[in-house]
Write a protein that holds these residues in place. Sequence first.
Motif, PDB file in Angstrom:
ATOM      1  N   SER A  12     -64.081  33.492  82.471  1.00  0.00           N
ATOM      2  CA  SER A  12     -62.889  32.819  81.958  1.00  0.00           C
ATOM      3  C   SER A  12     -61.793  32.815  83.018  1.00  0.00           C
ATOM      4  CB  SER A  12     -62.370  33.525  80.699  1.00  0.00           C
ATOM      5  OG  SER A  12     -61.137  32.968  80.297  1.00  0.00           O
ATOM      6  N   PRO A  13     -61.120  31.678  83.186  1.00  0.00           N
ATOM      7  CA  PRO A  13     -60.016  31.633  84.140  1.00  0.00           C
ATOM      8  C   PRO A  13     -58.718  32.168  83.560  1.00  0.00           C
ATOM      9  CG  PRO A  13     -60.328  29.473  83.177  1.00  0.00           C
ATOM     10  CD  PRO A  13     -61.409  30.347  82.616  1.00  0.00           C
ATOM     11  N   ASP A  38     -62.867  32.829  86.377  1.00  0.00           N
ATOM     12  CA  ASP A  38     -63.110  31.476  86.866  1.00  0.00           C
ATOM     13  C   ASP A  38     -63.773  30.687  85.744  1.00  0.00           C
ATOM     14  OD1 ASP A  38     -63.374  29.264  88.478  1.00  0.00           O
ATOM     15  OD2 ASP A  38     -64.301  30.348  90.157  1.00  0.00           O
ATOM     16  N   THR A  39     -63.989  29.400  85.961  1.00  0.00           N
ATOM     17  CA  THR A  39     -64.751  28.590  85.016  1.00  0.00           C
ATOM     18  C   THR A  39     -66.236  28.730  85.307  1.00  0.00           C
ATOM     19  OG1 THR A  39     -64.693  26.633  86.430  1.00  0.00           O
ATOM     20  CG2 THR A  39     -62.858  26.926  84.877  1.00  0.00           C
ATOM     21  N   ASP A  60     -65.632  30.707  78.747  1.00  0.00           N
ATOM     22  CA  ASP A  60     -64.570  29.786  78.373  1.00  0.00           C
ATOM     23  C   ASP A  60     -65.094  28.363  78.483  1.00  0.00           C
ATOM     24  OD1 ASP A  60     -61.942  28.611  78.034  1.00  0.00           O
ATOM     25  OD2 ASP A  60     -61.162  30.571  78.605  1.00  0.00           O
ATOM     26  N   ASP A  62     -64.246  24.180  78.462  1.00  0.00           N
ATOM     27  CA  ASP A  62     -63.237  23.147  78.651  1.00  0.00           C
ATOM     28  C   ASP A  62     -63.450  22.091  77.568  1.00  0.00           C
ATOM     29  OD1 ASP A  62     -61.516  21.172  79.393  1.00  0.00           O
ATOM     30  OD2 ASP A  62     -62.276  20.943  81.445  1.00  0.00           O
ATOM     31  N   SER A  65     -63.907  18.475  78.683  1.00  0.00           N
ATOM     32  CA  SER A  65     -64.890  18.154  79.718  1.00  0.00           C
ATOM     33  C   SER A  65     -66.071  17.382  79.137  1.00  0.00           C
ATOM     34  CB  SER A  65     -65.398  19.440  80.380  1.00  0.00           C
ATOM     35  OG  SER A  65     -66.467  19.159  81.253  1.00  0.00           O
ATOM     36  N   THR A  71     -72.924  22.505  79.926  1.00  0.00           N
ATOM     37  CA  THR A  71     -72.546  23.862  80.340  1.00  0.00           C
ATOM     38  C   THR A  71     -73.078  24.887  79.337  1.00  0.00           C
ATOM     39  OG1 THR A  71     -70.530  23.111  81.445  1.00  0.00           O
ATOM     40  CG2 THR A  71     -70.607  25.421  80.770  1.00  0.00           C
TER      41      THR A  71
END
Length: 401
Positions: A12-13, A38-39, A60, A62, A65, A71
């Motif tokens: 996770s960012p 980070d993603t 996490d 998006d 997206s 993902t």
Amino acid sequence: MSAKQISVLLISPDEQIYSAIEGSLAGQANCRFTGRQDTVTGVNGAAVALTARHDVVLFDVDDQSDDLMQTARTICDARMPNAIIIALASEDLPLEKARQLRKLGVDDVLPRTAINEEIVPQLDEIRARRQAQLPALWGGQATQGKVIAVAKSRGGVGSSIVAANMANELQSKEGFFKKKATNEVALVDLDFQFGSLAALMDVEESDAMWRMAMEESIPDTAFLEQAMVKSPCGVDVLSAPSRYGPLSAVKEEQIAAILDCLKRSHDYVIVDLPRALVEWITPVLGQADLLYLVTDVAVPSVRSARKLMDFYQAENPALEIQLVANLEKKPIIPAAHHRAAAKLLERDFAFWVPRDERTVREAVDRGVPLQDVSNRAPLTRAIRKLAQQTTVSLPPRVGHH
């Protein structure tokens, strides 16, 4: 389940989420934390390798997206057996996307803003269950079966007939005489006081569930091996108690443990729910991949179905509910009361199961599936279609056939 060290991976960012989860797990016995601030895309190919080495994976997503589902699929495909995958998303993630994530194999979708209210408590529960050697609450797509709940809008609407015969059809028998089951199916009767599945499946009633409730024991694999009976058609049946007992005697953790065990040993777990809204059905609603709500189209039944839908989705907003109109043939042109029912329910009926009192009576009296009475009856074909579409939307376990 051994008490080995549990490993948790977070991708996770969000610095706040990262710090909160790292802090909650720091210093905990039998727990190892790995984090990437980070993603999933940013971690690149390392995400797959990391996922394959951890018991619990939080990532996490998006929401905007175009690659959201890809993902999630990548993460789920890379999981190790019995790993738990949790997606962190915004509170306004569309319900349809949440359902799609669960169908791909994500075990839960939690709002990333509810760090202390949901995310951290969820991790604490997983860790506590693992260390207590209780069955995992969730598990990998490759090793876990699907839970399908069947509910009724009122008594006598025929939900148990639908549940029993859907369970039989979900076996997807093959061979010249259609005797060899492709899928392992379990049928659980949670209508503790008025359950009828034992009679419908021609098995002996058992006091196992009653003793479990009275002794306040947590059921395990050994309990289920003794309590469940294989019906003549091949479905494993956990019947309702043969004696009356207070509904309040059953505990949530007992129902959760039953589902945990059965998901590891069966492709499909069909749960026939009571109409009573008791606390211990919460684990069923939480773990269910799909809920069929069986009703007729009479006004009182439709109103009751509407209230039940609201209750079920308040317990699990991501739960997919499909309506089954029982005792009525699908109309070529919907009548006024059909249109009124769909308007009140805010959705169309997914399946229509026609009335066939003769076939039902003979099947019930003999304790056999409908197909043994008449394989070509419209009623039999309607429930077979329901089961076939279920296997398309919820495929059986991978690597067990």
